[in-house]
Design an enzyme around this catalytic site. Structure first.
Site, short mmCIF file in Angstrom:
data_model
loop_
_atom_site.label_atom_id
_atom_site.label_comp_id
_atom_site.label_asym_id
_atom_site.label_seq_id
_atom_site.Cartn_x
_atom_site.Cartn_y
_atom_site.Cartn_z
CG HIS A 148 -1.67 1.00 1.39
ND1 HIS A 148 -2.29 2.67 1.42
CD2 HIS A 148 -3.55 1.06 0.79
CE1 HIS A 148 -2.32 3.00 1.28
NE2 HIS A 148 -3.93 2.29 0.64
CD GLU B 105 -4.77 1.66 -3.55
OE1 GLU B 105 -6.44 1.76 -2.79
OE2 GLU B 105 -4.45 1.46 -2.17
P1 PGA Z 1 -9.70 6.38 -0.19
O1 PGA Z 1 -8.41 5.05 0.44
O2 PGA Z 1 -10.47 5.38 -0.21
O3 PGA Z 1 -10.19 6.48 1.64
O4 PGA Z 1 -8.81 6.98 -0.64
C1 PGA Z 1 -7.85 3.73 -0.51
C2 PGA Z 1 -6.83 3.14 -0.06
O5 PGA Z 1 -6.06 3.50 0.02
O6 PGA Z 1 -6.30 2.17 0.08
#
Ligand code: PGA
Length: 256
Positions: A100, A170
């Site tokens: 992540h 992401e």
């Molecule tokens: P968010 O986070 O939905 O708060 O943008 C997504 C993530 O970091 O997995």
């Protein structure tokens, strides 16, 4: 390329991060996720903090799968503060979020992420590999960065394991904001194709359309339906909105 992934039920993973701080809240938020899951075709998975995973371990068969937000790159032994993949597996965890951006920001390298994915697979769990750029530069160097992040993890794996990795795209600039600041469904659709092309270089041809690729970054009820319909996504990795029972239930409704 024939797309079969869109026919599969969506995979919606709720990453609670550190938003949920007490066992009482964890139980309430999990119960709401279970109720929403019952009414949906989507596969729902929740990633509580390490401290709260035990609250949901070994319960009766549930429609909601259990994930961890991270895993140690070490195996059992002298590793204070670490949680091994074997421990997670024995707690009933079946998915592990790896790499992540909030972990990478604290110094996690592609090499570390690669080792972690190996540990997850060795214990029969499914890794959710997070990749994403911090900015979309005009020279499109971010595309190369994404490729590097994916190659570093997928290439070293034996052929049979490569298709087990779920990729979560992401874009870092879209994380932790609101629906209006998320990526657009059209751009996400392009990124899904691009990631599938990268995977095509590593996977046997027939498995390429089956690869599951998620989108994460400010998924909220207001944009979930558009992403599901026009974004070509296999599902979502939801952060802040997954810690809010109403928002998460609405996302599940909108996406299915
Ligand atoms: P968010 O986070 O939905 O708060 O943008 C997504 C993530 O970091 O997995």
């Amino acid at each position: 390329m024939v797309r079969t992934d869109i026919l599969k039920p969506m995979l919606i993973v709720g990453n609670w991060k550190s938003y949920v701080e007490t066992p009482e809240t964890a139980k309430v938020v999990m119960a709401a996720a279970k109720r929403a899951a019952m009414k949906s075709r989507a596969k729902i998975v929740i990633a509580p903090s390490f401290a709260h995973i035990g609250l949901f371990a070994g319960g009766k068969k549930s429609k909601v799968g259990l994930a961890a937000q991270d895993v140690s790159e070490m195996t059992a032994g002298n590793a204070t503060g670490e949680v091994s993949a074997t421990t997670l597996k024995r707690m009933g965890v079946s998915y592990v979020i790896v790499g992540h951006s909030e972990r990478r920001a604290r110094g996690e390298t592609d090499a570390t992420v690669s080792t972690k994915v190996t540990r997850v697979l060795a214990n029969g769990m499914t890794p959710i590999l997070c990749v994403g750029e911090s900015v979309r530069d005009a020279n499109a160097e971010y595309l190369q960065k994404l490729r590097t992040q994916i190659d570093a993890v997928i290439k070293p794996l034996p052929l049979g394991d490569r298709a087990k990795v779920i990729v979560a795209y992401e874009p870092i600039w879209a994380i932790g904001k609101s629906a209006t600041e998320a990526d657009s469904p059209r751009d996400v659709a392009e990124m899904m194709l691009y990631i599938r092309k990268i995977l095509a270089q590593h996977l046997p041809e027939k498995l390429v359309p089956k690869a599951v690729i998620l989108y994460g970054g400010s998924v909220e009820p207001a944009n979930a339906r558009a992403f599901a319909k026009e974004g070509g996504v296999g599902g979502f990795l939801v952060g802040h909105a997954s810690a809010d029972p109403k928002m998460f239930s609405d996302i599940i409704k909108e996406a299915s």
